[in-house]
Write a protein that holds these residues in place. Structure first.
Motif, PDB file in Angstrom:
ATOM      1  N   VAL A 112      -9.341  49.288  21.448  1.00 41.65           N
ATOM      2  CA  VAL A 112      -7.884  49.837  21.588  1.00 41.65           C
ATOM      3  C   VAL A 112      -8.221  51.297  22.142  1.00 41.65           C
ATOM      4  O   VAL A 112      -8.997  52.048  21.586  1.00 41.65           O
ATOM      5  CB  VAL A 112      -7.024  50.116  20.257  1.00 41.65           C
ATOM      6  CG1 VAL A 112      -5.732  50.809  20.430  1.00 41.65           C
ATOM      7  CG2 VAL A 112      -6.993  48.747  19.734  1.00 41.65           C
ATOM      8  N   ARG A 113      -7.432  51.539  23.353  1.00 40.67           N
ATOM      9  CA  ARG A 113      -7.432  52.827  24.120  1.00 40.67           C
ATOM     10  C   ARG A 113      -6.097  53.859  23.376  1.00 40.67           C
ATOM     11  O   ARG A 113      -4.932  53.362  23.354  1.00 40.67           O
ATOM     12  CB  ARG A 113      -7.048  52.827  25.459  1.00 40.67           C
ATOM     13  CG  ARG A 113      -7.122  53.947  26.199  1.00 40.67           C
ATOM     14  CD  ARG A 113      -6.700  54.020  27.596  1.00 40.67           C
ATOM     15  NE  ARG A 113      -7.094  53.017  28.426  1.00 40.67           N
ATOM     16  CZ  ARG A 113      -8.424  52.865  28.880  1.00 40.67           C
ATOM     17  NH1 ARG A 113      -9.294  53.933  28.859  1.00 40.67           N
ATOM     18  NH2 ARG A 113      -8.692  51.574  29.489  1.00 40.67           N
ATOM     19  N   CYS A 114      -6.666  54.764  22.582  1.00 35.75           N
ATOM     20  CA  CYS A 114      -5.819  55.738  21.895  1.00 35.75           C
ATOM     21  C   CYS A 114      -5.004  56.626  22.770  1.00 35.75           C
ATOM     22  O   CYS A 114      -5.523  57.033  23.768  1.00 35.75           O
ATOM     23  CB  CYS A 114      -6.523  56.542  20.869  1.00 35.75           C
ATOM     24  SG  CYS A 114      -5.800  57.768  19.984  1.00 35.75           S
ATOM     25  N   GLY A 115      -3.839  56.713  22.567  1.00 35.51           N
ATOM     26  CA  GLY A 115      -2.735  57.173  23.513  1.00 35.51           C
ATOM     27  C   GLY A 115      -1.446  57.202  23.023  1.00 35.51           C
ATOM     28  O   GLY A 115      -1.075  56.597  21.801  1.00 35.51           O
ATOM     29  N   SER A 116      -0.353  57.155  23.850  1.00 31.82           N
ATOM     30  CA  SER A 116       0.893  57.322  23.556  1.00 31.82           C
ATOM     31  C   SER A 116       1.266  55.736  23.054  1.00 31.82           C
ATOM     32  O   SER A 116       2.285  55.571  22.057  1.00 31.82           O
ATOM     33  CB  SER A 116       2.024  57.720  24.618  1.00 31.82           C
ATOM     34  OG  SER A 116       1.748  56.981  25.776  1.00 31.82           O
ATOM     35  N   GLU A 117       0.668  54.802  23.669  1.00 31.83           N
ATOM     36  CA  GLU A 117       1.195  53.245  23.074  1.00 31.83           C
ATOM     37  C   GLU A 117       0.347  52.943  21.787  1.00 31.83           C
ATOM     38  O   GLU A 117       0.674  52.170  21.184  1.00 31.83           O
ATOM     39  CB  GLU A 117       0.604  52.300  24.391  1.00 31.83           C
ATOM     40  CG  GLU A 117       1.758  52.419  25.455  1.00 31.83           C
ATOM     41  CD  GLU A 117       1.310  51.465  26.489  1.00 31.83           C
ATOM     42  OE1 GLU A 117       1.001  50.259  26.217  1.00 31.83           O
ATOM     43  OE2 GLU A 117       1.466  51.674  27.629  1.00 31.83           O
ATOM     44  N   HIS A 118      -0.623  53.617  21.863  1.00 28.99           N
ATOM     45  CA  HIS A 118      -1.504  53.207  20.373  1.00 28.99           C
ATOM     46  C   HIS A 118      -1.958  54.817  19.831  1.00 28.99           C
ATOM     47  O   HIS A 118      -3.165  55.045  19.952  1.00 28.99           O
ATOM     48  CB  HIS A 118      -2.842  52.719  20.892  1.00 28.99           C
ATOM     49  CG  HIS A 118      -2.696  51.380  21.281  1.00 28.99           C
ATOM     50  ND1 HIS A 118      -2.297  50.062  20.806  1.00 28.99           N
ATOM     51  CD2 HIS A 118      -2.558  50.911  22.831  1.00 28.99           C
ATOM     52  CE1 HIS A 118      -2.059  48.928  21.657  1.00 28.99           C
ATOM     53  NE2 HIS A 118      -2.152  49.575  22.763  1.00 28.99           N
ATOM     54  N   PRO A 119      -0.974  55.198  18.979  1.00 28.96           N
ATOM     55  CA  PRO A 119      -1.017  56.832  18.764  1.00 28.96           C
ATOM     56  C   PRO A 119      -2.119  56.574  17.356  1.00 28.96           C
ATOM     57  O   PRO A 119      -2.206  55.590  16.750  1.00 28.96           O
ATOM     58  CB  PRO A 119       0.299  57.081  18.384  1.00 28.96           C
ATOM     59  CG  PRO A 119       0.894  55.797  18.092  1.00 28.96           C
ATOM     60  CD  PRO A 119       0.546  54.685  19.071  1.00 28.96           C
ATOM     61  N   LEU A 120      -2.620  57.757  17.020  1.00 32.42           N
ATOM     62  CA  LEU A 120      -3.181  58.233  15.850  1.00 32.42           C
ATOM     63  C   LEU A 120      -2.275  58.888  14.887  1.00 32.42           C
ATOM     64  O   LEU A 120      -1.376  59.665  15.346  1.00 32.42           O
ATOM     65  CB  LEU A 120      -4.483  59.174  16.146  1.00 32.42           C
ATOM     66  CG  LEU A 120      -5.883  58.578  16.630  1.00 32.42           C
ATOM     67  CD1 LEU A 120      -6.362  59.876  16.809  1.00 32.42           C
ATOM     68  CD2 LEU A 120      -6.197  57.671  15.333  1.00 32.42           C
ATOM     69  N   ARG A 121      -2.305  58.565  13.771  1.00 36.10           N
ATOM     70  CA  ARG A 121      -1.585  59.324  12.773  1.00 36.10           C
ATOM     71  C   ARG A 121      -2.313  59.559  11.564  1.00 36.10           C
ATOM     72  O   ARG A 121      -3.184  59.013  11.368  1.00 36.10           O
ATOM     73  CB  ARG A 121      -0.197  58.660  12.358  1.00 36.10           C
ATOM     74  CG  ARG A 121      -0.571  57.414  11.354  1.00 36.10           C
ATOM     75  CD  ARG A 121       0.765  56.692  10.797  1.00 36.10           C
ATOM     76  NE  ARG A 121       0.473  55.649  10.053  1.00 36.10           N
ATOM     77  CZ  ARG A 121       0.278  55.728   8.727  1.00 36.10           C
ATOM     78  NH1 ARG A 121       0.151  56.958   7.885  1.00 36.10           N
ATOM     79  NH2 ARG A 121      -0.393  54.694   7.601  1.00 36.10           N
ATOM     80  N   PHE A 122      -1.968  60.767  10.781  1.00 30.81           N
ATOM     81  CA  PHE A 122      -2.861  61.057   9.821  1.00 30.81           C
ATOM     82  C   PHE A 122      -2.271  61.244   8.521  1.00 30.81           C
ATOM     83  O   PHE A 122      -0.763  61.713   8.427  1.00 30.81           O
ATOM     84  CB  PHE A 122      -3.318  62.534  10.109  1.00 30.81           C
ATOM     85  CG  PHE A 122      -4.361  62.541  11.587  1.00 30.81           C
ATOM     86  CD1 PHE A 122      -5.602  62.462  11.550  1.00 30.81           C
ATOM     87  CD2 PHE A 122      -3.748  62.992  12.800  1.00 30.81           C
ATOM     88  CE1 PHE A 122      -6.064  62.229  12.508  1.00 30.81           C
ATOM     89  CE2 PHE A 122      -4.440  62.953  13.837  1.00 30.81           C
ATOM     90  CZ  PHE A 122      -5.813  62.746  13.663  1.00 30.81           C
ATOM     91  N   ALA A 123      -2.768  60.678   7.559  1.00 29.36           N
ATOM     92  CA  ALA A 123      -2.305  60.743   6.182  1.00 29.36           C
ATOM     93  C   ALA A 123      -3.038  61.391   5.392  1.00 29.36           C
ATOM     94  O   ALA A 123      -4.393  61.416   5.434  1.00 29.36           O
ATOM     95  CB  ALA A 123      -2.060  59.372   5.799  1.00 29.36           C
ATOM     96  N   ALA A 124      -2.645  61.937   4.157  1.00 31.28           N
ATOM     97  CA  ALA A 124      -3.426  62.509   3.148  1.00 31.28           C
ATOM     98  C   ALA A 124      -3.938  61.254   2.169  1.00 31.28           C
ATOM     99  O   ALA A 124      -3.088  60.352   1.979  1.00 31.28           O
ATOM    100  CB  ALA A 124      -2.671  63.486   2.228  1.00 31.28           C
TER     101      ALA A 124
END
Length: 178
Positions: A112-124
């Motif tokens: 997967v190429r991370c970007g607007s179609e495959h975003p990263l999100r961060f959770a605690a």
């Protein structure tokens, strides 16, 4: 060209089944589960055949109700997912700053190429002091970024829009939590 880029080109033609278009009847819970560490099991026994896990992963779908299913054209069954259905276990980085691109490989060999179609999100994390990044793989299915890669991600963090610290990939900025 790097190895994950080559794999991405191969998987573009061998991707997942069109599970979003299928609307089979619900057939219940047959005892399939994915543990926090990415181990798949059937009725409490680990599925040890990687080819079987990869086959199941191709027909996995998370619906708007938040439940995850294995879907075929003729049936839909529950699968219990402890955290995320996939783990991002490998990362390639090319470029720097805004021109940076991140490619991830999952434990079931999705690239997967991370970007607007495959975003990263961060959770605690559960204790609130742990950073848990997730990458959208397809549909509503995410991969938890493996702990060993979290440190590599943090090293890539730069100041971005509005002075926020975050990570660029494929011209998209993913802000780290405050």
């Amino acid at each position: 060209m790097n190895r994950l880029e080559d794999l991405l080109k191969q998987t573009d033609t061998n991707g997942s089944a069109p599970v979003e278009r299928w609307d089979p009847p619900y057939c219940g819970d047959i005892g399939l589960a994915i543990a926090r560490d990415g181990t798949w099991s059937y009725q409490g026994s680990p599925i040890r055949r990687p080819a079987m896990v990869k086959l199941f992963a191709r027909v996995l779908r998370r619906d708007a109700d938040g439940r995850t299913y294995l879907v075929t054209p003729v049936e839909k069954v529950d699968i219990a997912v402890a955290d995320a259905p996939f783990l991002a276990i490998e990362m390639d980085v090319s470029g720097r700053g805004r021109a940076q691109t991140l490619l991830f490989r999952t434990n079931v060999d999705d690239v997967v190429r991370c970007g607007s179609e495959h975003p990263l999100r961060f959770a605690a994390g559960a204790r609130g002091d742990e950073l848990r990044p997730y990458l959208l793989v397809r549909g509503r299915l995410e991969a938890l970024v493996a702990r060993s890669l979290v440190y590599d991600l943090v090293e890539l963090a730069v100041e971005g829009p509005q002075g926020r610290l975050g990570i660029w990939s494929d011209d998209a900025f993913f802000a780290l939590p405050d």
